[in-house]
Design a protein around this motif. Structure first.
Motif, short mmCIF file in Angstrom:
data_model
loop_
_atom_site.label_atom_id
_atom_site.label_comp_id
_atom_site.label_asym_id
_atom_site.label_seq_id
_atom_site.Cartn_x
_atom_site.Cartn_y
_atom_site.Cartn_z
N CYS A 38 0.70 -0.84 0.14
CA CYS A 38 -0.19 0.11 0.11
C CYS A 38 1.32 1.11 0.08
O CYS A 38 2.01 1.13 0.85
N PRO A 39 0.54 2.22 -1.12
CA PRO A 39 1.60 3.27 -1.21
C PRO A 39 1.14 4.16 -0.07
O PRO A 39 1.64 5.33 0.39
N LEU A 40 -0.52 4.57 0.89
CA LEU A 40 -0.75 4.90 1.69
C LEU A 40 -0.21 4.74 3.35
O LEU A 40 -0.64 5.85 4.34
N HIS A 41 0.04 3.56 3.59
CA HIS A 41 0.34 3.33 4.77
C HIS A 41 1.35 2.35 4.52
O HIS A 41 1.08 1.90 3.72
N PRO A 42 2.38 2.63 6.25
CA PRO A 42 3.40 1.20 6.11
C PRO A 42 3.18 -0.51 6.25
O PRO A 42 2.47 -0.20 6.78
N GLU A 43 3.46 -0.59 5.06
CA GLU A 43 3.23 -1.67 5.97
C GLU A 43 4.44 -3.42 4.59
O GLU A 43 4.84 -3.33 3.95
N THR A 44 4.36 -4.54 5.65
CA THR A 44 4.93 -5.56 4.97
C THR A 44 4.63 -6.18 3.46
O THR A 44 5.31 -6.97 2.91
N ARG A 45 3.41 -6.50 4.00
CA ARG A 45 2.39 -7.48 3.83
C ARG A 45 1.47 -7.11 2.64
O ARG A 45 1.10 -6.48 3.06
N PRO A 46 1.84 -7.33 0.95
CA PRO A 46 0.44 -6.96 0.13
C PRO A 46 -1.02 -6.43 0.67
O PRO A 46 -1.31 -8.14 1.16
N SER A 47 -1.20 -4.89 0.61
CA SER A 47 -2.98 -5.68 1.05
C SER A 47 -3.83 -4.48 0.37
O SER A 47 -4.40 -4.68 0.66
N PHE A 48 -2.71 -3.90 -1.25
CA PHE A 48 -2.89 -2.74 -1.29
C PHE A 48 -3.20 -3.00 -3.12
O PHE A 48 -2.82 -4.04 -3.28
N TYR A 49 -5.41 -3.44 -3.09
CA TYR A 49 -5.83 -4.17 -4.41
C TYR A 49 -6.22 -2.94 -5.21
O TYR A 49 -7.12 -1.90 -4.91
N VAL A 50 -5.55 -3.41 -6.65
CA VAL A 50 -6.37 -2.29 -7.66
C VAL A 50 -7.29 -3.19 -8.93
O VAL A 50 -6.87 -3.61 -9.22
N ASN A 51 -8.27 -2.70 -8.95
CA ASN A 51 -9.40 -3.02 -10.12
C ASN A 51 -9.83 -2.83 -11.47
O ASN A 51 -9.52 -1.66 -11.77
N ALA A 52 -8.31 -2.91 -12.14
CA ALA A 52 -8.14 -2.72 -14.02
C ALA A 52 -9.13 -1.81 -14.62
O ALA A 52 -9.35 -1.13 -15.28
N ARG A 53 -10.16 -3.13 -14.14
CA ARG A 53 -11.95 -2.76 -15.07
C ARG A 53 -11.81 -1.84 -14.88
O ARG A 53 -12.78 -1.12 -15.06
N LYS A 54 -12.16 -1.46 -13.21
CA LYS A 54 -13.12 -1.28 -12.20
C LYS A 54 -12.52 0.70 -12.35
O LYS A 54 -13.21 1.87 -11.62
N ASN A 55 -11.64 -0.05 -12.15
CA ASN A 55 -10.28 1.69 -12.15
C ASN A 55 -10.54 2.05 -11.27
O ASN A 55 -10.65 3.05 -10.33
N LEU A 56 -10.45 1.22 -9.55
CA LEU A 56 -10.62 1.47 -8.29
C LEU A 56 -9.69 0.94 -7.49
O LEU A 56 -9.13 -0.89 -7.92
N PHE A 57 -9.29 1.14 -5.96
CA PHE A 57 -8.30 0.99 -5.60
C PHE A 57 -9.40 0.30 -4.14
O PHE A 57 -10.21 0.80 -3.92
N TYR A 58 -8.42 -0.56 -3.16
CA TYR A 58 -9.41 -0.62 -2.18
C TYR A 58 -7.34 -1.95 -0.99
O TYR A 58 -7.32 -2.49 -1.80
N CYS A 59 -7.60 -1.09 0.03
CA CYS A 59 -6.52 -1.94 1.00
C CYS A 59 -6.98 -2.04 2.13
O CYS A 59 -8.02 -1.42 2.75
N HIS A 60 -6.69 -3.37 2.11
CA HIS A 60 -7.57 -4.09 3.39
C HIS A 60 -6.38 -3.81 4.75
O HIS A 60 -7.21 -3.90 5.74
N GLY A 61 -5.32 -2.97 4.20
CA GLY A 61 -4.64 -2.74 5.57
C GLY A 61 -4.85 -1.48 6.47
O GLY A 61 -5.28 -1.60 7.09
N CYS A 62 -6.06 -0.32 5.53
CA CYS A 62 -5.84 0.73 6.21
C CYS A 62 -7.25 1.42 6.27
O CYS A 62 -8.07 2.44 6.63
#
Ligand SMILES: [Zn+2]
Length: 329
Positions: A38-62
């Protein structure tokens, strides 16, 4: 604004933007989803998801999520409006005319706020407030333009490239009366006249643009050419609306072509300097214009005067008219 937003999102998909910002991701399964840190909060395990079709993101961490604009708001700490401007710059080739236009508007607003430039304009014989607005005269107090434009979402890098801000990050123009310079009806430069005496004349890097107000002057069968903006201003104020200005005695190739764009008479009205440089420049220019079939007259002002100083010291329109009539070929 909705239309702008749609266009930006089409031009710049969220995933492309994130990759430009060095976001690395891997596909999450077989669908259009990607996952990374996630570019928005510090983390070591990936939790930032981007849906390229919907053009949306969601982070399960923050817990943050949304579209491209939302991501820019969060990552750049900008308002919605500022994020739009920021993205317009990111996704389109940068147009310096837009930022110069903003700077010019800001400087015009400053002119209302400071007594110093208004006193200076009065000293130069300029009293007509409608004319001051028409010529879009502004004032650069220094130390406030950069903050204003950065708050509008313009990058410091762009401000440096236009020359509005120095490489050290300071406003380039300070304590100067400002005139915008146009080419093809777009602002391409700003001319700053010092009100404090130091380094009287300043331009930003790049072309000084067209002859001043050429679109409104070119229709006259004869035009008065002056070298300074304050010469032009007092002549317009005295009713000589067929005056234009080359901002110096040396014309750019474009300005020279404009003077030659149809048959006309040009009244060359350069300064009568003590060293004769203004009159020498007028003679050389007259020679080149006549070679193009343009007739020229050399206006002789009282010794030591330019049009501005002539009017400031009490000269009037009738007297100036007699100089035009007496001007030798
Ligand atoms: Zn996060």
């Amino acid at each position: 604004m909705g239309e702008d937003l749609k266009k930006i999102k089409e031009r710049l998909p969220l995933l492309d933007y994130l990759r430009q910002q060095n976001w690395t991701a891997r596909p999450a399964g077989h669908g259009p989803e990607f996952v990374g840190l996630c570019p928005l909060h510090p983390e070591t395990r990936p939790s930032f998801y981007v849906n390229a079709r919907k053009n949306l993101f969601y982070c399960h961490g923050c817990g943050q999520g949304g579209d491209l604009i939302r991501f820019v708001e969060l990552s750049q700490h900008l308002s919605f409006r500022q994020s739009l401007t920021y993205l317009e710059q990111q996704s389109a080739p940068v147009d310096p005319a837009a930022v110069l236009g903003q700077a010019s508007a800001f400087y015009q607003w400053q002119l209302e706020r400071y007594p110093e430039p208004r006193r200076y304009l009065e000293q130069r014989g300029l009293r007509d407030s409608a004319l001051i607005r028409e010529l879009q005269i502004g004032y650069a107090p220094g130390g406030s333009l950069r903050r204003h434009l950065v708050a509008q979402g313009y990058s410091l890098d762009l401000l440096r490239r236009t020359g509005l801000v120095s490489s050290q990050g300071h406003d380039a123009l300070y304590r100067r009366v400002i005139f915008p310079c146009y080419r093809d009806e777009r602002i391409v430069n700003l001319y700053g006249r010092s009100t404090s005496g130091a380094f009287a004349h300043r331009f930003l890097p790049g072309s000084k643009g067209d002859l001043v107000a050429w679109e409104s002057v070119r229709h006259f069968p004869s035009v008065i050419l002056v070298e300074g903006m304050f010469d032009l201003a007092v002549l317009w104020q005295a009713g000589f609306r067929h005056a234009t200005c080359s901002l110096g005695t040396h014309l750019t190739p474009g300005q020279f072509r404009q003077l030659c764009d149809r048959p006309r008479t040009v009244y060359l009205t350069f300064d009568d300097d003590t060293n004769g440089s203004g009159q020498q420049a007028a003679q050389a220019l007259a020679h080149r214009l006549r070679a193009q079939g343009i007739s020229t007259r050399r206006v002789l002002l009282p010794p030591g005067h330019d049009p501005n100083s002539f009017f400031v010291q009490g000269g009037d329109a009738r007297q100036f008219h007699s100089f035009l009539e007496a001007a030798p070929l």
